[in-house]
Motif scaffolding. Structure first.
Motif, PDB file in Angstrom:
ATOM      1  N   ALA A  28       0.837  -1.206   0.000  1.00  0.00           N
ATOM      2  CA  ALA A  28       0.000   0.000   0.000  1.00  0.00           C
ATOM      3  C   ALA A  28       0.870   1.254   0.000  1.00  0.00           C
ATOM      4  N   ALA A  29       1.972   1.220   0.748  1.00  0.00           N
ATOM      5  CA  ALA A  29       2.868   2.390   0.794  1.00  0.00           C
ATOM      6  C   ALA A  29       3.551   2.611  -0.555  1.00  0.00           C
ATOM      7  N   VAL A  30       3.923   1.533  -1.229  1.00  0.00           N
ATOM      8  CA  VAL A  30       4.536   1.660  -2.562  1.00  0.00           C
ATOM      9  C   VAL A  30       3.510   2.247  -3.539  1.00  0.00           C
ATOM     10  N   ALA A  31       2.303   1.712  -3.527  1.00  0.00           N
ATOM     11  CA  ALA A  31       1.257   2.209  -4.435  1.00  0.00           C
ATOM     12  C   ALA A  31       0.985   3.685  -4.178  1.00  0.00           C
ATOM     13  N   THR A  32       0.942   4.063  -2.914  1.00  0.00           N
ATOM     14  CA  THR A  32       0.654   5.455  -2.556  1.00  0.00           C
ATOM     15  C   THR A  32       1.779   6.375  -3.019  1.00  0.00           C
ATOM     16  N   ALA A  33       3.024   5.916  -2.866  1.00  0.00           N
ATOM     17  CA  ALA A  33       4.174   6.730  -3.291  1.00  0.00           C
ATOM     18  C   ALA A  33       4.162   6.933  -4.809  1.00  0.00           C
ATOM     19  N   ILE A  34       3.806   5.915  -5.559  1.00  0.00           N
ATOM     20  CA  ILE A  34       3.752   6.040  -7.026  1.00  0.00           C
ATOM     21  C   ILE A  34       2.616   6.982  -7.426  1.00  0.00           C
ATOM     22  N   ALA A  35       1.461   6.800  -6.806  1.00  0.00           N
ATOM     23  CA  ALA A  35       0.300   7.635  -7.141  1.00  0.00           C
ATOM     24  C   ALA A  35       0.556   9.102  -6.800  1.00  0.00           C
ATOM     25  N   ALA A  36       1.295   9.343  -5.708  1.00  0.00           N
ATOM     26  CA  ALA A  36       1.566  10.723  -5.289  1.00  0.00           C
ATOM     27  C   ALA A  36       2.458  11.446  -6.293  1.00  0.00           C
ATOM     28  N   GLY A  37       3.140  10.702  -7.149  1.00  0.00           N
ATOM     29  CA  GLY A  37       3.983  11.312  -8.183  1.00  0.00           C
ATOM     30  C   GLY A  37       3.223  11.523  -9.480  1.00  0.00           C
ATOM     31  N   GLY A  38       1.910  11.401  -9.455  1.00  0.00           N
ATOM     32  CA  GLY A  38       1.129  11.689 -10.659  1.00  0.00           C
ATOM     33  C   GLY A  38       0.982  10.505 -11.587  1.00  0.00           C
ATOM     34  N   GLU A  39       0.891   9.309 -11.034  1.00  0.00           N
ATOM     35  CA  GLU A  39       0.733   8.117 -11.880  1.00  0.00           C
ATOM     36  C   GLU A  39      -0.462   7.315 -11.369  1.00  0.00           C
ATOM     37  N   ASP A  40      -1.383   6.979 -12.252  1.00  0.00           N
ATOM     38  CA  ASP A  40      -2.548   6.189 -11.847  1.00  0.00           C
ATOM     39  C   ASP A  40      -2.104   4.771 -11.504  1.00  0.00           C
ATOM     40  N   VAL A  41      -2.517   4.283 -10.340  1.00  0.00           N
ATOM     41  CA  VAL A  41      -2.148   2.929  -9.921  1.00  0.00           C
ATOM     42  C   VAL A  41      -3.401   2.066  -9.854  1.00  0.00           C
ATOM     43  N   THR A  42      -3.309   0.866 -10.421  1.00  0.00           N
ATOM     44  CA  THR A  42      -4.381  -0.127 -10.308  1.00  0.00           C
ATOM     45  C   THR A  42      -3.861  -1.300  -9.490  1.00  0.00           C
ATOM     46  N   MET A  43      -4.589  -1.674  -8.446  1.00  0.00           N
ATOM     47  CA  MET A  43      -4.230  -2.832  -7.629  1.00  0.00           C
ATOM     48  C   MET A  43      -5.186  -3.970  -7.978  1.00  0.00           C
ATOM     49  N   ALA A  44      -4.636  -5.080  -8.451  1.00  0.00           N
ATOM     50  CA  ALA A  44      -5.440  -6.261  -8.762  1.00  0.00           C
ATOM     51  C   ALA A  44      -5.478  -7.158  -7.524  1.00  0.00           C
ATOM     52  N   VAL A  45      -6.683  -7.592  -7.143  1.00  0.00           N
ATOM     53  CA  VAL A  45      -6.913  -8.223  -5.845  1.00  0.00           C
ATOM     54  C   VAL A  45      -7.844  -9.421  -6.025  1.00  0.00           C
ATOM     55  N   SER A  46      -7.646 -10.464  -5.248  1.00  0.00           N
ATOM     56  CA  SER A  46      -8.553 -11.611  -5.307  1.00  0.00           C
ATOM     57  C   SER A  46      -9.913 -11.230  -4.711  1.00  0.00           C
ATOM     58  N   SER A  47     -10.917 -12.061  -4.984  1.00  0.00           N
ATOM     59  CA  SER A  47     -12.243 -11.778  -4.409  1.00  0.00           C
ATOM     60  C   SER A  47     -12.196 -11.842  -2.885  1.00  0.00           C
ATOM     61  N   ARG A  48     -11.346 -12.759  -2.351  1.00  0.00           N
ATOM     62  CA  ARG A  48     -11.248 -12.910  -0.889  1.00  0.00           C
ATOM     63  C   ARG A  48     -10.743 -11.634  -0.224  1.00  0.00           C
ATOM     64  N   GLN A  49      -9.846 -10.937  -0.908  1.00  0.00           N
ATOM     65  CA  GLN A  49      -9.182  -9.793  -0.292  1.00  0.00           C
ATOM     66  C   GLN A  49      -9.736  -8.449  -0.757  1.00  0.00           C
ATOM     67  N   TYR A  50     -10.762  -8.483  -1.616  1.00  0.00           N
ATOM     68  CA  TYR A  50     -11.202  -7.220  -2.228  1.00  0.00           C
ATOM     69  C   TYR A  50     -11.586  -6.169  -1.175  1.00  0.00           C
ATOM     70  N   ASP A  51     -12.426  -6.544  -0.242  1.00  0.00           N
ATOM     71  CA  ASP A  51     -12.894  -5.547   0.739  1.00  0.00           C
ATOM     72  C   ASP A  51     -11.753  -5.044   1.613  1.00  0.00           C
TER      73      ASP A  51
END
Ligand code: KQY
Length: 365
Positions: free
Chosen positions: A49-72
């Motif tokens: 989550a911290a890596v995704a947030t750091a990338i997004a904060a630099g102006g890049e759209d991030v998509t996280m692919a997640v299993s149905s079990r972990q979606y929520d």
């Protein structure tokens, strides 16, 4: 439905751009399997989550692919600007199981879907089965509305780096390993790389980082900083097994020229550690039949080379207080036009990789 093309990217005028070219986005996968990630993957999820947030904060759209079990859970943990989509996988290494995007310079973008066998299949692979992983690239391309090339060889995205100007950098330990493509010669593999990446010259290093469970991925030992310039995982400690490997890599790099005939400028990034799995960390990992066991004392393949070049930012791993600042200063000097952001990624390293391994850029078409 995604179109699958019979020709090759090179034949159709496509090539893989360098990672520093502008991105429309970045894909990641959410960690959850308990034989890769300790304590039910909770500490690793915080770092992803911290890596995704750091990338997004630099102006890049991030998509996280997640299993149905972990979606929520993932949707609850991740900031709202991160897109969360449900997609099955066997683990969380988007660099290796996601598509390698190629562009044609005229607004076209497609993806290469390499065959995947969990880093070696039945000959030293990390887990079985890997069918969900092998289907990730096709599904990402469907969501991206990008055409697909299914490549006729086993290859992971972390085993190649390109300069976007005709050169591909890789290791013999991985690409020539009989557990990937035993029937293909070096020449045939080179021909496939050129056909699917749009390159003209392969630069071969020998082995990768010590105890790298990927069989020596290039993205954990050496990467392009820009055309003609590379960063190399390095230790001066001649008693450490990494030293001879890095010296071999340096010797090869100093003797090479790239596809445009340039000699390479090599910058050394210090090796963290050596780092090892602790008793407490090992105790939190589930043992599963058919999967790699992770034992206390195992050497970890920590490397600062395993960073991600995001839009406007370098997102680098923080692995060892004794070397983090030195590595960061080197990257700051190498990328004066980007902000260098460090993210603690010990938990990602425990799973066998780092920031570059868990990300996959979508280059601007
Ligand atoms: O080096 C990479 N690109 C991925 C590392 C995968 C580790 C699998 N446990």
């Amino acid at each position: 439905m995604t179109t699958t093309y019979d020709a090759t990217p090179a034949a159709d005028g496509f090539h893989m751009p360098a990672e520093w070219a502008p991105h429309d986005g970045c894909w990641m996968l959410w960690p959850e399997r308990p034989d890769s990630w300790r304590m039910g993957a909770k500490p690793a999820q915080a770092e992803f989550a911290a890596v995704a947030t750091a990338i997004a904060a630099g102006g890049e759209d991030v998509t996280m692919a997640v299993s149905s079990r972990q979606y929520d859970n993932a949707r609850g943990v991740l900031p709202s600007e991160i897109r969360v989509v449900e997609l099955s996988s066997d683990d969380a290494w988007m660099r290796d199981v996601g598509p390698t995007f190629v562009v044609d310079g005229r607004g076209g973008r497609r993806g290469v879907d390499w065959a995947f066998n969990a880093w070696g299949g039945t000959e030293g692979g990390i887990y079985w089965p890997w069918k969900n992983d092998d289907e990730v690239a096709r599904k990402v391309l469907e969501i991206e509305r990008a055409g697909r090339y299914r490549a006729p060889l086993v290859l992971e995205g972390g085993s190649i780096h390109v300069d976007g100007e005709g050169t591909v950098l890789t290791t013999e330990e991985c690409l020539l390993n009989p557990n990937r493509n035993p029937s293909l010669t070096r020449e045939r593999i080179e021909a496939y790389l050129h056909a699917y990446l749009g390159t003209e010259k392969v630069l071969w290093l020998g082995p990768g980082t010590v105890n790298d469970e990927t069989d020596g991925h290039i993205d954990n030992i050496c990467c392009f900083v820009r055309p003609g310039v590379v960063a190399l995982h390095w230790t001066d400690d001649a008693s450490d097994p990494q030293h001879a490997i890095s010296v071999d890599a340096l010797t090869r790099l100093e003797a090479m020229t790239d596809a445009r005939g340039r000699a390479l400028e090599v910058h050394k990034l210090p090796m963290p550690g050596p780092l090892a799995l602790t008793e407490e960390e090992a105790a939190g990992i589930d043992g599963i039949a058919g999967a790699k066991s992770r034992l206390a004392g195992d050497r970890l393949a920590g490397s600062y080379v395993n960073y991600y070049i995001a839009n406007e930012r370098i997102v680098m791993p923080l692995l060892d207080e004794r070397t983090d600042d030195e590595a960061r200063e080197i990257l700051v000097a190498l990328y004066p036009e980007r902000e260098v952001v460090g993210v603690p990624t010990r938990e990602v390293l425990l799973g066998g990789g780092n920031i570059h391994c868990i990300t996959q850029q979508v280059p601007t078409a």
